[in-house]
Each structure stands twice: as C-alpha cells, then as structure tokens.
Design a protein around this motif. Structure first.
Motif, mmCIF file in Angstrom:
data_model
loop_
_atom_site.group_PDB
_atom_site.id
_atom_site.type_symbol
_atom_site.label_atom_id
_atom_site.label_comp_id
_atom_site.label_asym_id
_atom_site.label_seq_id
_atom_site.Cartn_x
_atom_site.Cartn_y
_atom_site.Cartn_z
ATOM 1 N N THR A 20 -42.601 15.520 3.143
ATOM 2 C CA THR A 20 -43.212 14.234 2.774
ATOM 3 C C THR A 20 -41.993 13.348 2.266
ATOM 4 O O THR A 20 -41.479 13.753 1.342
ATOM 5 N N PHE A 21 -42.090 12.184 2.882
ATOM 6 C CA PHE A 21 -41.302 11.189 1.979
ATOM 7 C C PHE A 21 -42.008 10.685 1.064
ATOM 8 O O PHE A 21 -43.117 10.102 1.167
ATOM 9 N N GLU A 22 -41.595 10.887 -0.208
ATOM 10 C CA GLU A 22 -42.268 10.189 -1.514
ATOM 11 C C GLU A 22 -41.367 9.376 -2.311
ATOM 12 O O GLU A 22 -40.251 9.487 -2.455
ATOM 13 N N ILE A 23 -42.114 8.200 -2.713
ATOM 14 C CA ILE A 23 -41.323 7.191 -3.569
ATOM 15 C C ILE A 23 -42.233 6.756 -4.545
ATOM 16 O O ILE A 23 -43.493 6.588 -4.466
ATOM 17 N N LYS A 24 -41.427 6.990 -6.046
ATOM 18 C CA LYS A 24 -42.626 6.377 -7.010
ATOM 19 C C LYS A 24 -41.945 4.958 -7.444
ATOM 20 O O LYS A 24 -40.611 4.843 -7.665
ATOM 21 N N GLY A 25 -42.652 4.040 -7.006
ATOM 22 C CA GLY A 25 -42.141 2.543 -7.282
ATOM 23 C C GLY A 25 -43.077 1.646 -6.217
ATOM 24 O O GLY A 25 -44.150 1.669 -6.142
#
Length: 135
Positions: free
Chosen positions: A71-76
């Motif tokens: 999974t591509f995960e971004i916090k933002g």
C-alpha cells in the motif's frame, strides 16, 4: 527550507525521499508527480508529514502483490489539479492501493512559510460620513 519545488514533472522513489525530502513539509510540482512502487508504508522510504501538490496528475505506479502489503501510504495530504491515476493493482482486497492519513497540523505549520501561509486581514466596519450640501 521546508518546501521542495520542481518546475516540471517529478518522480518520487525511496532514494529520492531519503536524499531530497528530509525535513520537507510541502512538495510542489509544475507537472505530474509519479510515485514508484518502492515507496511504501513506514520506514525511510515512506512519505510522512508532507503535502504533495501537482499542477498535473499524481500517478502511483507499481503493483499490490497479494503476498505482501504494498500500500502507498502518506501521512499528510495530496492534491492534483489534473486528477489521480492509481496504477497499483488491487489483487489483494485486504490492502488498499492508496491510504491517506490526513494531517491537519501541516496546514497550521504552513503559516510559518512566507508566501504559503494564510494571509491575515484586519476587518473594520466604517460608518459612512454624511455630507450635507451647502445651501
């Protein structure tokens, strides 16, 4: 400097994150932003605490291997004027292709960057002066 700017398209990989995005809060691209498949969840090759902004599209390449969580995960946050193109396959329905954990504290932090933060205005109601014509 908290901002990374690219006038044209930009490709983000694990090595690019490690060498260019340390401490960055905002990534601007005048074209597309392509995120390759080695950018994953957690670790030094992930995107955490950053806002991606593309004039073009945000393209997420790769493949969601059923044996693991890619999974591509971004916090933002992510914003693409041209839309999104998620090219990772959904072969394992347990894991999403893209996971965005919105972090509103980044928006507040942007006020510290000149030219990006929210402008502050002071509003004042004025009472009009009545002018009586001379006789």
């Amino acid at each position: 400097n908290l901002v990374y700017y690219s006038a044209g398209s930009l490709t983000i990989s694990k090595s690019f994150i490690q060498s260019n995005l340390s401490g960055k809060k905002v990534v601007f691209s005048g074209g597309d932003i392509t995120i390759v498949d080695d950018v994953k969840k957690g670790g030094s090759g992930s995107l955490s605490g950053v806002i991606l902004i593309a004039q073009g599209k945000i393209i997420i390449t790769g493949d969601n291997d059923p044996a693991k969580n890619n999974t591509f995960e971004i916090k933002g946050a992510i914003y693409a004027k041209g839309g999104f193109n998620f090219n990772r396959n959904i072969s394992n329905k347990k894991f999403p292709v893209v996971y965005v954990e919105y972090d509103p504290s980044l928006i507040i932090d942007l006020s510290a960057i000149e030219g990006i933060g929210v402008s502050q205005y002071q509003w004042e109601e004025l009472v009009p002066e009545v002018i009586t014509p001379a006789p």
